[in-house]
Design a protein around this motif. Structure first.
Motif, short mmCIF file in Angstrom:
data_model
loop_
_atom_site.label_atom_id
_atom_site.label_comp_id
_atom_site.label_asym_id
_atom_site.label_seq_id
_atom_site.Cartn_x
_atom_site.Cartn_y
_atom_site.Cartn_z
N THR A 60 88.78 44.85 36.86
CA THR A 60 87.83 46.17 37.12
C THR A 60 87.14 45.91 37.13
OG1 THR A 60 90.34 47.11 35.63
CG2 THR A 60 88.18 48.36 35.49
N PHE A 61 86.02 44.91 36.04
CA PHE A 61 84.49 44.72 35.81
C PHE A 61 84.33 44.66 37.44
CE2 PHE A 61 85.36 45.83 31.37
CZ PHE A 61 84.38 45.86 31.12
N PRO A 84 90.64 42.74 33.38
CA PRO A 84 89.39 43.22 33.23
C PRO A 84 88.40 42.84 34.35
CG PRO A 84 90.40 42.41 31.08
CD PRO A 84 91.70 42.30 32.36
N ASN A 85 88.76 40.92 34.97
CA ASN A 85 87.03 40.54 35.60
C ASN A 85 87.98 41.69 37.01
OD1 ASN A 85 86.48 38.89 34.06
ND2 ASN A 85 87.65 37.09 34.99
N PHE A 113 84.32 46.36 27.13
CA PHE A 113 84.93 45.36 27.82
C PHE A 113 85.91 44.73 26.91
CE2 PHE A 113 85.36 40.43 28.79
CZ PHE A 113 85.54 40.13 30.16
N SER A 130 94.43 44.00 27.90
CA SER A 130 95.03 43.37 28.75
C SER A 130 95.81 42.19 28.63
CB SER A 130 94.23 42.76 29.67
OG SER A 130 93.29 41.81 29.44
N PHE A 150 89.35 46.29 26.36
CA PHE A 150 89.68 46.17 27.81
C PHE A 150 90.63 44.75 27.81
CE2 PHE A 150 89.63 46.96 32.68
CZ PHE A 150 91.12 47.75 32.62
N PHE A 151 90.12 43.65 27.45
CA PHE A 151 90.34 42.19 27.48
C PHE A 151 91.33 42.42 26.45
CE2 PHE A 151 90.55 37.89 25.42
CZ PHE A 151 90.62 37.51 26.45
#
Length: 357
Positions: free
Chosen positions: A343-344, A340-341, A315, A322, A318-319
């Motif tokens: 996707t997760f 990220p939000n 995460f 992004s 990814f953050f």
């Protein structure tokens, strides 16, 4: 709220607080070790450094909230699963969805608190942190932009070829008044200097041209005082500026930059989007943490905790990616920041389908 909800909520929040304290202690020690040479170079004692860490600790604590709450959710749930507590809850007729309620309550409390702190409290503390880093950690700032265009009023535009922030002097300055797409006045000067005593600008070696239809009026002089809607702060060091603005100040500053046609407005827009995104990240990661650690493993809870750290690491990467995409690409910054939000959330829902009920 039932006794079971209170039991889970208490364990969840207390573990979250414990994880935050442990990680903050580690990060603070590492940060102090890295910056110790700078402290010694400037002969800074403990009294000088304490205000910095008084601002640094809340900032970093709030920054890592989504990760720490995820780790707390994984740790608490895996321990409960290892002690067969979750099996007993589900066997008694409680649905997994109902089991999530105290976790979501805890995540909601943390998310709301984090948003308020990040919007109105921590920015004021960051003023101390950023000022300290600018003075003692970072290299001296030099304004290097050229061909600077500024919109300082609805119909007034300023231009400087260059600006020296050490002397507060701008070179090859022009000021234009444009009404109905027609040039009405143009002030040109060899340079413009800031008078710190009178808090205004002094225009040196100036010429002023005024246009009224086909008629032109010309005047010139050696020096003239003028008041403009710009100050030396507009050419100062903007390192971390977005982190020192409360949400209200941030919105006002974004509006000001848009009026001036500034090209760095995206940085501040991203900061605003992140402040709304981060609290939701805490809730989403809590959901995933409960889902991935609710099943009892024969080998104990070690694998689940390790898996939790891996997901947390993914995460973070990814953050960071992004955010870089939002700053450097043509992608809509809102979409990039929330990627990220999104996707997760999808990952969490997929994992939820396979969780034992």
């Amino acid at each position: 709220m039932k006794i079971l909800d209170k039991y889970i909520l208490k364990k969840f929040l207390s573990t979250f607080a414990f994880v935050v304290i442990i990680i903050l202690a580690i990060v603070t020690v590492i940060d102090y070790t890295e910056k110790n040479d700078d402290f010694m170079e400037h002969n800074l004692g403990l009294i000088d450094v304490l205000p910095y860490y008084g601002a640094f600790i809340p900032w970093i604590g709030n920054l890592i909230t989504p990760i720490t709450i995820f780790i707390a959710a994984v740790f608490v749930t895996s321990k409960m699963a290892g002690h067969t507590e979750i099996v007993a809850m589900l066997a008694s007729g409680m649905s997994f969805r109902r089991l999530l309620v105290p976790y979501m309550m805890g995540a909601g409390i943390v998310a709301i608190s984090s948003f308020y702190l990040n919007a109105y409290v921590i920015p004021d503390a960051n003023k101390t942190r950023i000022a300290f880093e600018t003075a003692y950690i970072k290299k001296p700032f030099y304004f290097t932009d050229r061909d600077i265009h500024l919109k300082i009023a609805p119909e007034t535009y300023a231009y400087m070829e260059s600006y020296n922030n050490q002397r507060d002097v701008g070179y090859r300055f022009t000021l234009e008044l444009i009404e109905d797409k027609k040039l009405k006045e143009k002030l040109s000067a060899r340079r413009i200097e800031w008078d710190s005593v009178q808090s205004n600008w002094k225009v040196k070696d100036w010429t002023l041209r005024k246009f009224d239809g086909m008629k032109e009026t010309f005047s010139e002089g050696k020096e003239m005082d003028t008041v403009l809607n710009i100050t030396p702060k507009d050419f100062g060091n903007t390192y971390g500026l977005q982190e020192t603005l409360t949400l209200t100040e941030l919105n006002d500053y974004i509006s000001l930059l848009k009026e001036r046609g500034a090209d760095n407005v995206k940085i501040y827009l991203i900061e605003r989007y992140i402040r709304f995104m981060a609290p939701f990240a805490a809730i989403i990661l809590t959901f995933i943490g409960v889902v991935v650690s609710s099943k009892k493993k024969r080998g104990g809870t070690g694998f689940q905790i390790a898996l939790g750290f891996v997901i947390a690491f993914v995460f973070i990467i990814f953050f960071i990616l992004s955010k870089a995409i939002a700053e450097n690409s043509t992608m809509n910054p809102i979409l990039a920041v929330w990627l990220p939000n999104i996707t997760f959330s999808i990952v969490g829902l997929v994992l939820y389908k396979f969780v034992p009920r």
